[in-house]
Design an enzyme around this catalytic site. Structure first.
Site, PDB file in Angstrom:
ATOM      1  N   ASN A  56       0.827  -1.207   0.000  1.00 21.16           N
ATOM      2  CA  ASN A  56       0.000   0.000   0.000  1.00 21.16           C
ATOM      3  C   ASN A  56       0.863   1.259   0.000  1.00 21.16           C
ATOM      4  O   ASN A  56       1.962   1.282   0.579  1.00 21.16           O
ATOM      5  CB  ASN A  56      -1.027   0.004   1.138  1.00 21.16           C
ATOM      6  CG  ASN A  56      -0.464  -0.262   2.507  1.00 21.16           C
ATOM      7  OD1 ASN A  56       0.623  -0.833   2.643  1.00 21.16           O
ATOM      8  ND2 ASN A  56      -1.189   0.124   3.534  1.00 21.16           N
ATOM      9  N   GLU A  58       0.275   5.320   0.643  1.00 20.53           N
ATOM     10  CA  GLU A  58      -0.681   6.339   1.092  1.00 20.53           C
ATOM     11  C   GLU A  58      -0.326   7.719   0.541  1.00 20.53           C
ATOM     12  O   GLU A  58       0.690   7.899  -0.133  1.00 20.53           O
ATOM     13  CB  GLU A  58      -0.724   6.321   2.627  1.00 20.53           C
ATOM     14  CG  GLU A  58      -1.220   4.956   3.119  1.00 20.53           C
ATOM     15  CD  GLU A  58      -1.424   4.868   4.619  1.00 20.53           C
ATOM     16  OE1 GLU A  58      -0.889   5.727   5.367  1.00 20.53           O
ATOM     17  OE2 GLU A  58      -2.124   3.929   5.048  1.00 20.53           O
ATOM     18  N   GLU A  69      -3.282  -4.127  -3.213  1.00 25.50           N
ATOM     19  CA  GLU A  69      -3.808  -4.838  -4.384  1.00 25.50           C
ATOM     20  C   GLU A  69      -3.699  -3.983  -5.643  1.00 25.50           C
ATOM     21  O   GLU A  69      -3.560  -4.518  -6.747  1.00 25.50           O
ATOM     22  CB  GLU A  69      -5.274  -5.223  -4.139  1.00 25.50           C
ATOM     23  CG  GLU A  69      -5.488  -6.249  -3.034  1.00 25.50           C
ATOM     24  CD  GLU A  69      -5.615  -5.636  -1.636  1.00 25.50           C
ATOM     25  OE1 GLU A  69      -5.140  -4.493  -1.426  1.00 25.50           O
ATOM     26  OE2 GLU A  69      -6.181  -6.301  -0.765  1.00 25.50           O
ATOM     27  N   CYS A 100     -10.053  -5.590   1.084  1.00 19.76           N
ATOM     28  CA  CYS A 100     -11.247  -4.757   1.258  1.00 19.76           C
ATOM     29  C   CYS A 100     -12.194  -4.966   0.071  1.00 19.76           C
ATOM     30  O   CYS A 100     -11.822  -5.559  -0.950  1.00 19.76           O
ATOM     31  CB  CYS A 100     -10.863  -3.285   1.399  1.00 19.76           C
ATOM     32  SG  CYS A 100     -10.274  -2.505  -0.119  1.00 19.76           S
TER      33      CYS A 100
HETATM   34  N1  THU Z   1      -5.326  -1.594   2.770  1.00 14.55           N
HETATM   35  C1  THU Z   1      -4.810  -2.315   1.730  1.00 14.55           C
HETATM   36  O1  THU Z   1      -3.705  -2.043   1.250  1.00 14.55           O
HETATM   37  N2  THU Z   1      -5.545  -3.343   1.249  1.00 14.55           N
HETATM   38  C2  THU Z   1      -6.744  -3.765   1.761  1.00 14.55           C
HETATM   39  O2  THU Z   1      -7.363  -4.657   1.198  1.00 14.55           O
HETATM   40  C3  THU Z   1      -7.233  -3.170   3.002  1.00 14.55           C
HETATM   41  C4  THU Z   1      -6.624  -1.861   3.362  1.00 14.55           C
HETATM   42  C5  THU Z   1      -4.548  -0.457   3.275  1.00 14.55           C
HETATM   43  C6  THU Z   1      -5.065   0.893   2.870  1.00 14.55           C
HETATM   44  C7  THU Z   1      -4.475   1.793   3.956  1.00 14.55           C
HETATM   45  O3  THU Z   1      -3.194   2.223   3.547  1.00 14.55           O
HETATM   46  C8  THU Z   1      -4.341   0.883   5.159  1.00 14.55           C
HETATM   47  O4  THU Z   1      -4.532  -0.444   4.683  1.00 14.55           O
HETATM   48  C9  THU Z   1      -5.331   1.184   6.256  1.00 14.55           C
HETATM   49  O5  THU Z   1      -6.635   1.172   5.761  1.00 14.55           O
END
Ligand code: THU
Length: 141
Positions: A56, A58, A69, A100
């Site tokens: 991820n 941000e 993903e 998610c």
């Molecule tokens: N996050 C993901 O990378 N994938 C998911 O399927 C769930 C959430 C990340 C997004 C964010 O940077 C952190 O988790 C907290 O929500």
């Protein structure tokens, strides 16, 4: 544990889930998460035998956050394509994390038939984690 992608011995491609999880954990270590401090890593085996991973990323504009993903799907295309046979995702502790809802949709688009995900409740097919999904086929109707 090494199982088939379907979770049933003798069917479909062999999947080394331990190795796939290790790849996701390595990707998790590259996450850019100054805001949530919640690193995520994802990894997938493709139908061409290739493995891909993602983390991820941000953003100061929080809503622009890219889930792990997203980065994995970009890696599929940047590396020449392929469809996902097996997928896993881990949190900062290296434990299995459910993708998610938005990312289930993202993964659905790139699935191979019978795609399996390692989930908190065991191996599940894409259809089990996103039943009656909307997809590219709907646009043809
Ligand atoms: N996050 C993901 O990378 N994938 C998911 O399927 C769930 C959430 C990340 C997004 C964010 O940077 C952190 O988790 C907290 O929500």
């Amino acid at each position: 544990m090494s199982t088939t992608a379907s979770g049933r011995p003798g069917e479909e491609a062999q999947v080394d889930w331990g190795a796939l999880r290790a790849l996701a954990q390595e990707a998790m270590g590259k996450a850019y998460v100054p805001y949530s401090k919640y690193p995520v890593g994802a990894a997938a085996l493709l139908d061409n035998g290739r493995t891909v991973s993602g983390c991820n990323v941000e953003n100061a504009s929080y809503g622009l956050t890219l889930c792990a993903e997203c980065s994995l799907v970009s890696a599929i295309h940047m590396g020449g394509g392929g469809r996902i046979v097996a997928f896993t995702c881990v949190d900062g502790a290296g434990e299995i994390l459910m993708p998610c809802g938005r990312c289930r949709q993202l993964l659905y688009e790139h699935r191979a038939p019978g795609m399996v995900l390692e989930t908190v409740s065991g191996l599940r097919t894409m259809d089990q984690v996103l039943p009656d999904a909307f997809g590219p086929e709907d646009l043809e109707k």
